[in-house]
Write a protein that holds these residues in place. Structure first.
Motif, PDB file in Angstrom:
ATOM      1  N   ARG A   9      19.957 -85.937 -66.107  1.00 11.44           N
ATOM      2  CA  ARG A   9      20.740 -84.955 -66.871  1.00 11.44           C
ATOM      3  C   ARG A   9      21.567 -85.734 -67.884  1.00 11.44           C
ATOM      4  N   ARG A  10      21.473 -85.324 -69.114  1.00  8.93           N
ATOM      5  CA  ARG A  10      22.221 -85.982 -70.181  1.00  8.93           C
ATOM      6  C   ARG A  10      23.528 -85.237 -70.422  1.00  8.93           C
ATOM      7  N   ALA A  11      24.531 -85.974 -70.880  1.00  5.63           N
ATOM      8  CA  ALA A  11      25.820 -85.362 -71.217  1.00  5.63           C
ATOM      9  C   ALA A  11      25.603 -84.281 -72.267  1.00  5.63           C
ATOM     10  N   SER A  51      24.361 -90.256 -69.353  1.00 11.34           N
ATOM     11  CA  SER A  51      23.380 -89.544 -68.538  1.00 11.34           C
ATOM     12  C   SER A  51      23.565 -89.918 -67.077  1.00 11.34           C
ATOM     13  N   LEU A 108      29.386 -87.406 -65.836  1.00 13.16           N
ATOM     14  CA  LEU A 108      29.045 -87.152 -67.241  1.00 13.16           C
ATOM     15  C   LEU A 108      30.267 -87.103 -68.155  1.00 13.16           C
TER      16      LEU A 108
END
Length: 182
Positions: free
Chosen positions: A170-172, A131, A126
């Motif tokens: 999971r997104r940054a 993502s 990330l």
């Protein structure tokens, strides 16, 4: 003349740069790792949710391709160098997103090594990717708990390879549960 932005001074790309955690070292796969890596590919417990053990011809192809390959990380215990498993970070994987996958030898399950290694790999990915995704079989409850514990969230369910799968993402910029007190 000052060096250009793309000079030889640029850091090694993230998939090749070793990564240290409190107990582990994630580094490129070496020739000496192949016996343990081959066990990962052939162990029925490890491969239960991954399509079953890999056969001889495929093993030989994989052995030739994995040593030093970008994105493949041997996970070794820092104190003694024992190979515990693999974490793979593939840029442009599923639908162009960075994809993380992992396998650990059964004798190392239940010690938090996979959570520590996968969590570190996700955080590292990330740093440059918007993502990260991971896919596991719906029936693989341990893997699902691990992915959720490192901050990935259920994004979609689908059927692939004749099994129900779950995609996590999971997104940054999202919180990092790996660095919080448990």
């Amino acid at each position: 003349m000052p060096p250009s932005p793309s000079s030889a001074q640029d850091p090694v790309p993230a998939p090749r740069r070793p990564l240290r955690t409190e107990r582990l070292l994630l580094r490129p796969v070496r020739g000496g790792d192949l016996p343990a890596v081959t066990r990962l590919w052939t162990d029925p417990d490890v491969r239960r949710h991954l399509g079953g053990p890999v056969t001889g011809p495929v093993i030989r192809i994989r052995q030739r391709r994995i040593v030093g390959a970008p994105g493949f990380h041997a996970v070794v215990r820092a104190e003694d160098g024992v190979l515990l498993g693999l974490v793979t970070v593939e840029d442009g994987g599923r639908d162009g997103e960075t994809e993380v996958s992992y396998q650990f030898l059964p004798e190392h399950w239940g010690h938090g090594y996979a959570r520590e290694a996968v969590g570190a790999a996700v955080v590292r990915a990330l740093e440059t990717a918007p993502s990260v995704v991971a896919v596991t079989q719906e029936a693989n409850h341990r893997s699902r708990r691990l992915l959720e514990s490192v901050g990935l969230e259920h994004a979609e369910s689908f059927v692939e390879w004749d099994a129900h799968q779950v995609l996590y993402r999971r997104r940054a910029g999202r919180r990092n549960p790996c660095t919080e007190e448990l």
